[in-house]
Design a protein around this motif. Structure first.
Motif, PDB file in Angstrom:
ATOM      1  N   TRP A 117      44.440  38.712  45.257  1.00 59.65           N
ATOM      2  CA  TRP A 117      43.343  39.417  45.945  1.00 59.65           C
ATOM      3  C   TRP A 117      42.648  40.379  44.981  1.00 59.65           C
ATOM      4  N   LEU A 118      43.473  41.147  44.251  1.00 49.38           N
ATOM      5  CA  LEU A 118      42.903  42.097  43.298  1.00 49.38           C
ATOM      6  C   LEU A 118      42.050  41.379  42.253  1.00 49.38           C
ATOM      7  N   LEU A 119      42.599  40.289  41.708  1.00 46.27           N
ATOM      8  CA  LEU A 119      41.880  39.595  40.640  1.00 46.27           C
ATOM      9  C   LEU A 119      40.579  38.992  41.162  1.00 46.27           C
ATOM     10  N   GLN A 120      40.607  38.450  42.375  1.00 47.67           N
ATOM     11  CA  GLN A 120      39.369  37.883  42.921  1.00 47.67           C
ATOM     12  C   GLN A 120      38.326  38.973  43.139  1.00 47.67           C
ATOM     13  N   GLN A 121      38.782  40.163  43.507  1.00 48.01           N
ATOM     14  CA  GLN A 121      37.837  41.285  43.634  1.00 48.01           C
ATOM     15  C   GLN A 121      37.260  41.649  42.267  1.00 48.01           C
ATOM     16  N   VAL A 122      38.170  41.886  41.317  1.00 47.46           N
ATOM     17  CA  VAL A 122      37.747  42.397  40.014  1.00 47.46           C
ATOM     18  C   VAL A 122      36.894  41.367  39.272  1.00 47.46           C
ATOM     19  N   MET A 123      37.280  40.094  39.356  1.00 44.19           N
ATOM     20  CA  MET A 123      36.532  39.056  38.649  1.00 44.19           C
ATOM     21  C   MET A 123      35.297  38.635  39.424  1.00 44.19           C
ATOM     22  N   ALA A 158      38.984  48.816  44.390  1.00 42.63           N
ATOM     23  CA  ALA A 158      38.970  47.352  44.331  1.00 42.63           C
ATOM     24  C   ALA A 158      37.804  46.810  45.157  1.00 42.63           C
ATOM     25  N   LEU A 159      37.492  47.493  46.254  1.00 46.63           N
ATOM     26  CA  LEU A 159      36.355  47.056  47.066  1.00 46.63           C
ATOM     27  C   LEU A 159      35.062  47.246  46.295  1.00 46.63           C
ATOM     28  N   LEU A 160      34.974  48.348  45.531  1.00 51.36           N
ATOM     29  CA  LEU A 160      33.755  48.627  44.767  1.00 51.36           C
ATOM     30  C   LEU A 160      33.634  47.707  43.558  1.00 51.36           C
ATOM     31  N   ALA A 161      34.789  47.176  43.092  1.00 57.54           N
ATOM     32  CA  ALA A 161      34.744  46.300  41.916  1.00 57.54           C
ATOM     33  C   ALA A 161      33.947  45.042  42.205  1.00 57.54           C
ATOM     34  N   ALA A 162      33.803  44.710  43.502  1.00 57.24           N
ATOM     35  CA  ALA A 162      33.045  43.511  43.848  1.00 57.24           C
ATOM     36  C   ALA A 162      31.535  43.721  43.690  1.00 57.24           C
ATOM     37  N   LEU A 188      42.789  48.095  37.499  1.00 59.14           N
ATOM     38  CA  LEU A 188      43.095  47.086  38.505  1.00 59.14           C
ATOM     39  C   LEU A 188      43.702  45.836  37.863  1.00 59.14           C
ATOM     40  N   MET A 189      43.258  45.535  36.640  1.00 59.34           N
ATOM     41  CA  MET A 189      43.818  44.366  35.969  1.00 59.34           C
ATOM     42  C   MET A 189      45.282  44.578  35.612  1.00 59.34           C
ATOM     43  N   ILE A 190      45.595  45.784  35.115  1.00 60.67           N
ATOM     44  CA  ILE A 190      46.994  46.083  34.796  1.00 60.67           C
ATOM     45  C   ILE A 190      47.846  45.947  36.052  1.00 60.67           C
ATOM     46  N   LEU A 191      47.318  46.492  37.148  1.00 59.10           N
ATOM     47  CA  LEU A 191      48.055  46.440  38.410  1.00 59.10           C
ATOM     48  C   LEU A 191      48.274  44.994  38.850  1.00 59.10           C
ATOM     49  N   ALA A 192      47.198  44.188  38.777  1.00 56.79           N
ATOM     50  CA  ALA A 192      47.312  42.789  39.204  1.00 56.79           C
ATOM     51  C   ALA A 192      48.294  42.036  38.321  1.00 56.79           C
ATOM     52  N   ALA A 193      48.229  42.286  37.017  1.00 52.60           N
ATOM     53  CA  ALA A 193      49.143  41.592  36.112  1.00 52.60           C
ATOM     54  C   ALA A 193      50.587  42.023  36.373  1.00 52.60           C
ATOM     55  N   SER A 194      50.793  43.310  36.692  1.00 55.33           N
ATOM     56  CA  SER A 194      52.155  43.769  36.970  1.00 55.33           C
ATOM     57  C   SER A 194      52.696  43.118  38.230  1.00 55.33           C
TER      58      SER A 194
END
Lengths: 263, 342
Positions: free
Chosen positions: B89-95, B227-231, B251-257
Motif C-alpha cells: 500500500w505504501l509503495l503504491q502511494q509513494v510510486m 502517505a496520502l499526500l505522496a499521491a 516512506l520507502m524505508i518504512l515500506a522496505a522494512s
C-alpha cells in the motif's frame, strides 16, 4: 499581507538558461498576470516564485527574505499554488481534496480543528462546490474540477495565490467563470493573485498589473493600457495587431492580424 | 456533511469518515472466521465443539495441535500477509503506480538473493537461525541501492520503479545462478523459501515478528497522512508545504522494512503486496486510515487462507503457502477487475 519579488533571478533546466538576471516586484493585493509567447519563461518564472525550481543565481523574496531560508511548510501558509496540470489521487472526493489544502496548518496533534472545518466549508461555498463536495474528483467536468482545485488553494488560506494557466483546456464560459471567481477572491478576500494566462484580452480585462516576459526577461510591466500596445505586442509575440479600447470594459482589446494581411 | 465526523479534545483533533469502517469491521469478522477455520482444519479436522474444548485444554493432545502447531503458524501467516500488504500500500502511494509492490521495487528479490546465498554458503555452519536477518538485510540493501541509483537531484517515482525492475532482474539472475550451482538439498530448501512458506512457524517466531510488526506500525501510524499526500504530484505537494524528498525517502524505508520483516519469516511470498492493497482500494474508495487497515486485514486473510489450502488440499503433502497466494488471489483479483470493467 505578503509581498513577493524576484531579485536578479537566473535559472533554467539542465544546461539551458531560461530566466536571465530577472528582477520583478509584484504589487500586493492586486491581480498580476504574466504573459508572453510560448517558451519565453513565464511558467518557469511562476515556478521559481513558487519555490518549485531553485535559482542558479539571485533569489525569490517573500516579504524581503529569501524564500529558501524558510521551511516549505511556513511558506505554504502564506503562498498557495495551482500548477498547470494538477493530478488528483485516485478515488478522492472533492471535500477530501479541499481538506488537503489545510495541511500546512495542521500538526500531528491537530488534524481537523474547527478552524480547518470552517475554512474548508468556506472554500467550498466561495467556489460554489458545496453541492459537489461528496463527488469524486475524476467524475467532475473540466470547469468543476478547476473550481475544486481553486477551492483547495482557498482552503489553504494564504494571502498570496499563484496559478499556472488556470484557464487552459476550459471553454470560454468556464474560463470566464474561473477568472470571475479569482477576481472575487481578490476583491472580496483581498488575496494577491499572480497567474499565467494565454488569452491576452482576458488578461487585459482581469489584470491590475501585466508582466510581459520575453527571452527570460521582463520586457514590460504595468497597467494593461500601458503594456498592451501595438508596438509592444509586436515585440513580445512577434505578432502584427491593432489595439483598440474594449467598448464595454474599456480595457485594451488586441485584434491579431496574420503575417500576410494588413488592414 | 453527516458522513464526516470530527473528534476533538483540546488541541487534539481528527476527521473521521465513519462509513468505510463498517466494511473494515465486516472484513475483520471474516478474518476472525478464517483464523478459526485455520485452527479447526488440517490433517485432523475438528468440529466446532472439539475446537472449543481443544482451545480450553492447551495440554491435551488436540490442544497441543491447536496451540502449538496451528495457532502460531496461522498467526505467523497473518502477520506476514499484513506486513506485505502495508508495504505494498505504501509503495503504491509513494510510486503513484498501481503496479508497485515489494516485488517490483527489488525488495523481494534482494531478500531472495540474500536468503539463497545464506542457504548455499552459511546455512551449513550457522543453521537457519540467522536466515531472517539475512533476508531482511538483503531487502533493505536492495531498497537502498534502488533509491541511490534512481537519485538524480531527488528521486522521481518513475525512475524508482524502472530502477527497481532493473535491479530485480539482476538479483533474479544472481539467485538462479546460486541455485543451479548448489547441491540439490540446498536448492530444495531454498526453493521452498522462495515460494514463501510459514511451515513450522512457532511461538518464538510469532513473538519476534509481532514485535517488529508492532514497531513498524507504530512508526507508520503518524506517517499515514504523509502517505496520502505522496499521491499528489510534486508541485501540488510542495505547494501545500510537504517536503517531498524527505517524505518519499522515509516512506520507502518504512515500506522496505515492512516487506523485509515479512519475507524474513514468510519467504518471498509474491503477489500479496500487490493484490491486497488493490482489493482494499476496491472496498474502501477514499484513501485514508480505513483503507490502510483494510489492506492489512486482507493481506492477513489472504496468507492465512493460502496456508490453509496448502496444508489441507493435497494431504498428506504440506505445500508452501506461496503457491496458493497467487492461486487464490489472482482469480479474485482478475474477477474484480473484469466486473469493474463491464
Amino acid at each position: 499581507m505578503t509581498t513577493i519579488s524576484a531579485r536578479r533571478l537566473t535559472l533554467g533546466y539542465q544546461r539551458r538558461t531560461i530566466l536571465r538576471d530577472l528582477s520583478l516586484d509584484l504589487p500586493e493585493g492586486r491581480i498580476s498576470v504574466l504573459v508572453g509567447s510560448n517558451g519565453c519563461g513565464k511558467s518557469t518564472l511562476l515556478k521559481a516564485l513558487a519555490r518549485l525550481l531553485d535559482p542558479w543565481q539571485g533569489q525569490v523574496s517573500l516579504d524581503g527574505h529569501d524564500i529558501r531560508r524558510r521551511s516549505t511548510r511556513a511558506v505554504a501558509r502564506v503562498l498557495s499554488l495551482l500548477p498547470q496540470h494538477p493530478v488528483a489521487p485516485e478515488g478522492i472526493s472533492v471535500r477530501q481534496l479541499v481538506c488537503l489544502g489545510r495541511h500546512p496548518h495542521q500538526s500531528w496533534l491537530s488534524q481537523w480543528s474547527e478552524e480547518d472545518e470552517r475554512r474548508v466549508d468556506d472554500a467550498l461555498e466561495r467556489t460554489a462546490m458545496r453541492d459537489q463536495a461528496q463527488r469524486r474528483v475524476e467524475t467532475l467536468s473540466g470547469g468543476q474540477r478547476q473550481r475544486a482545485w481553486i477551492a483547495m488553494a482557498v482552503a489553504q488560506d494564504t494571502p498570496l495565490m499563484l496559478l499556472d494557466e488556470p484557464t487552459s483546456f476550459l471553454d470560454l464560459t468556464h474560463q470566464m467563470e474561473v477568472l470571475e471567481l479569482l477576481k472575487s477572491l481578490n476583491r472580496e478576500a483581498g488575496k494577491t493573485i499572480v497567474m499565467v494566462l494565454h488569452d491576452l484580452n482576458l488578461a487585459c480585462r482581469y489584470a491590475d498589473h501585466i508582466v510581459a516576459v520575453r527571452d527570460g526577461r521582463v520586457h514590460a510591466q504595468g497597467a494593461p493600457p500601458a503594456v498592451i500596445t501595438r508596438e509592444r505586442v509586436r515585440e513580445i509575440f512577434q505578432l502584427e495587431c491593432r489595439v483598440i479600447e474594449d467598448p464595454f470594459f474599456h480595457t485594451p482589446l488586441c485584434i491579431p492580424f496574420g503575417k500576410q494581411r494588413d488592414a | 456533511m453527516a458522513e464526516v465526523g470530527a473528534l476533538r479534545l483540546g488541541g487534539f483533533s481528527r476527521a473521521v469518515v465513519w462509513r468505510p469502517w463498517r466494511r473494515v469491521l465486516i472484513v475483520l469478522g471474516a478474518a476472525g472466521l478464517t483464523l478459526l477455520a485455520c485452527l479447526a482444519l488440517g490433517r485432523i479436522p475438528l468440529a466446532p465443539g472439539a475446537l472449543a474444548s481443544a482451545l480450553a485444554t492447551p495440554h491435551s493432545d488436540l490442544g497441543l495441535i491447536v496451540w502449538q502447531l496451528r495457532l502460531p503458524r496461522t498467526l505467523l501467516g497473518a502477520l506476514v500477509g499484513g506486513a506485505l500488504a502495508l508495504s505494498g500500500w505504501l509503495l503504491q502511494q509513494v510510486m503513484r503506480n498501481p503496479l508497485a509492490s515489494p516485488d517490483t521495487l527489488g525488495v523481494t528479490s534482494g531478500a531472495s538473493a540474500a536468503a539463497v546465498g545464506y542457504f548455499a554458503f552459511l546455512a551449513a555452519d550457522l543453521g537457519s537461525r540467522w536466515l531472517p536477518l539475512a533476508a531482511a538485510s538483503g531487502a533493505l540493501f536492495a531498497a537502498c541501492v534502488v533509491y541511490l541509483m534512481a537519485w538524480r537531484r531527488g528521486v522521481t517515482p518513475l525512475r524508482l520503479v524502472l530502477t527497481g525492475i532493473g535491479l530485480s532482474a539482476l538479483l533474479g539472475a544472481v539467485t538462479t545462478f546460486v541455485l543451479v550451482s548448489s547441491p540439490l538439498s540446498t536448492t530444495l530448501s531454498a526453493y521452498v523459501w522462495l515460494t514463501g512458506s510459514v511451515y513450522g512457524g512457532n511461538w518464538p517466531d510469532v513473538g519476534q515478528l509481532a514485535l517488529w510488526f508492532a514497531l513498524a506500525v507504530a512508526v507508520m501510524a503518524p506517517l499515514v497522512r504523509f502517505a496520502l499526500l505522496a499521491a499528489l504530484d510534486d508541485a501540488l505537494a510542495v505547494g501545500i508545504g510537504v517536503r517531498v524528498q524527505v517524505v518519499r525517502a522515509a516512506l520507502m524505508i518504512l515500506a522496505a522494512s515492512l516487506a523485509g520483516i515479512a519475507v524474513a519469516w514468510g519467504g518471498a511470498m509474491a503477489f500479496v503486496g500487490l493484490v491486497a492493497p488493490h482489493l482494499a482500494r476496491r472496498l474502501v474508495r477514499a484513501p485514508g486510515a480505513a483503507q490502510v487497515v483494510m489492506a492489512c486485514v486482507l493481506g492477513a486473510c489472504l496468507v492465512m487462507l493460502a496456508d490453509l489450502a496448502g496444508r489441507t488440499l493435497c494431504l498428506p503433502l504440506d505445500l508452501p503457502a506461496g503457491i496458493f497466494v497467487a492461486a487464490i488471489g489472482a482469480p479474485f483479483f482478475l474477477g474484480l477487475l473484469l466486473r469493474q470493467a463491464s
